[in-house]
Design an enzyme around this catalytic site. Structure first.
Site, short mmCIF file in Angstrom:
data_model
loop_
_atom_site.label_atom_id
_atom_site.label_comp_id
_atom_site.label_asym_id
_atom_site.label_seq_id
_atom_site.Cartn_x
_atom_site.Cartn_y
_atom_site.Cartn_z
CE LYS A 117 -24.92 -10.57 1.20
NZ LYS A 117 -23.86 -10.87 0.20
CG HIS A 123 -16.52 -13.99 1.54
ND1 HIS A 123 -16.54 -15.35 1.75
CD2 HIS A 123 -17.76 -13.66 1.14
CE1 HIS A 123 -17.75 -15.82 1.47
NE2 HIS A 123 -18.51 -14.81 1.09
O1 GKR Z 1 -24.98 -15.13 4.03
O2 GKR Z 1 -26.50 -14.72 2.53
C1 GKR Z 1 -25.33 -14.72 2.92
C2 GKR Z 1 -24.27 -14.09 2.06
O3 GKR Z 1 -24.83 -13.70 0.85
C3 GKR Z 1 -23.11 -15.04 1.83
O4 GKR Z 1 -23.58 -16.26 1.37
C4 GKR Z 1 -22.11 -14.48 0.87
O5 GKR Z 1 -21.17 -15.47 0.55
O6 GKR Z 1 -21.59 -12.87 2.58
C5 GKR Z 1 -21.26 -13.36 1.37
C6 GKR Z 1 -20.94 -12.29 0.36
O7 GKR Z 1 -20.26 -11.36 0.70
O8 GKR Z 1 -21.32 -12.40 -0.80
MG MG Z 2 -20.23 -10.63 -1.43
#
Ligand code: GKR
Ligand code: MG
Length: 420
Positions: A187, A318
């Site tokens: 991320k 996702h």
């Molecule tokens: O869990 O912070 C998180 C992610 O950013 C999530 O909210 C996203 O929806 O994992 C997701 C993504 O692939 O963007």
């Molecule tokens: Mg994403």
């Protein structure tokens, strides 16, 4: 078979401060657990988001489902649309994409209905989706920069602070050691792009054979994204298998796509069927992330796969923070989507509790076995649900707002997308 009673139970699960470009996860994440009771004695299960708009939507629709035949998905859709006229989206205003309430509510109830149909016919849910083309589902290790958790009232921390490239390699080692993941998703959009590039290069060094991807969630401008692609060795022989949502919005993604061969993936600019058409016209993305929680259920996710096949797009999956009912639904959909050829995302290693009987499912070499029992193939652990419902009431968190949460760690944080 008719539905006679509907139970919606909001639960809170301890979470840790996982960072993304808009903020950080609150101390608990929220889910709604659905039980559809029938005149035949069967109970269908579902799991979806638990934040306030979703919960209100589920609760508004629930009484209208009495008498529904779980086989009749058109009737389900009609009842939901009638109960939620002019419904908007489900996410907090600081989120980067929104999902239509009717689609989210339909998705949740559809999966519970399919669970019932599977139980009634003695067939696993993937058989209702066309059959399984694979029996084990490979998942990727989902890596997050994170703060050390400060408030331990609702649950412990995992791994302390992870805010440097070296610490991230350690996080990856822990996940690969514990779950056997063969691919890793970072991320991004949290540290300066150069530091995220360094993180990926170090991950490549530590895991030479793992597929790698990064998801900055729209944090980069087009020139920054091009610079990052270059720094990571480009497409052929480079570090990335694909790049997820580097830039914000369909047009910025299209502008980038016109200047690179790097496959671009998204769960932000293509979240509804109409947007697939726009994305194809603009050649904005090459891979769409599927998700049975908002792509109109398990059947909608299968349709998405078919549309992507016809349009020449790839399909990945996702995830959001989730528990075992969702994991089972994701496995059935992944099993029945022939062109879902990338390892699925999952937040599961970050979830500290489980509500399905039998506890946490095993990950072997990063893979989960597709359930073969009727329906979803999972049953509820009612004591665990009661415990997490109690936490929901004590935690007093009704919505997910990552931007509000990060101010506890970085009082000067300003949400800015793109930032670099
Ligand atoms: O869990 O912070 C998180 C992610 O950013 C999530 O909210 C996203 O929806 O994992 C997701 C993504 O692939 O963007
Ligand atoms: Mg994403």
């Amino acid at each position: 078979m008719k539905i006679t009673r509907i139970t919606i139970t909001p639960i809170a699960i301890p979470d840790v401060p996982l960072a993304n470009t808009k903020g950080v996860h609150p101390s608990v994440f929220l889910r709604s657990i659905i039980e559809l009771w029938t005149d035949t004695g069967l109970v269908g299960l579902g799991e979806t988001y638990g934040a306030k708009r979703t919960l209100e939507g589920l609760r508004t629709v629930a009484p209208r489902l009495e008498g529904l035949d779980p086989w009749d998905r058109h009737d389900l859709r009609r009842r939901i649309e009638a109960a939620l006229p002019d419904a908007g989206g489900v996410n907090a205003p600081t989120a980067l994409a929104d999902h239509k309430l009717v689609d989210v509510v339909y998705s949740a109830f559809e999966i519970a209905c399919l669970d019932l149909v599977g139980k009634a016919t003695g067939r696993p849910l993937h058989d209702l989706l066309g059959g399984a083309v694979r029996r084990t589902i490979p998942f990727c290790g989902y890596l997050f920069y994170k703060f050390a958790k400060r408030d331990l009232t609702f649950g412990p921390d995992i791994m302390g602070e992870v805010m440097t490239p070296d610490a991230m390699v350690e996080q990856a080692r822990e996940f690969v050691g514990a779950y056997g993941f063969r691919s890793l998703k970072l991320k991004g959009g949290v540290l300066e792009p150069d530091l995220e590039v360094e993180t990926l290069l170090k991950l490549r060094e530590a895991f030479p054979d793992h597929a790698l991807r990064i998801d900055p969630m729209g944090a980069w401008t087009v020139p920054t994204a091009l610079r990052v692609i270059d720094a990571l060795g480009g497409v052929h022989g480079g570090v990335l298998e694909y790049l997820e949502d580097p830039c914000r919005g369909m047009d910025a993604m299209a502008e980038l796509s016109a200047q690179t061969d790097m496959p671009l993936a998204t769960n932000l600019v293509v979240v509804e069927f109409e947007q697939v058409i726009e994305a194809v016209k603009k050649d904005a993305v090459q891979i769409v992330l599927s998700d049975p929680h908002y792509w109109r259920g398990a059947t909608g996710a299968i349709h998405l796969g078919e549309i992507c096949r016809a349009a020449g797009l790839g399909v990945a999956m996702h995830s959001n923070s989730h528990l075992g009912i969702s994991l089972a639904a994701m496995c059935h959909v992944a099993a029945a989507t022939p062109n879902l050829t990338y390892d699925c995302d999952t937040h599961y290693p970050w979830s500290q509790k489980e509500i399905v009987a039998g506890g946490r499912p095993a990950f072997v070499d990063g893979c989960v076995q597709v359930p073969e029992e009727p329906g979803l193939g999972v049953e509820l652990d009612h004591e665990a649900v009661a415990e997490l419902h109690d936490l929901y009431q004590r935690a007093m968190v009704a919505d997910r707002d990552d931007t509000a949460e990060i101010l506890k760690y970085r009082p000067d944080f300003v949400r800015k997308v793109p930032r670099w």
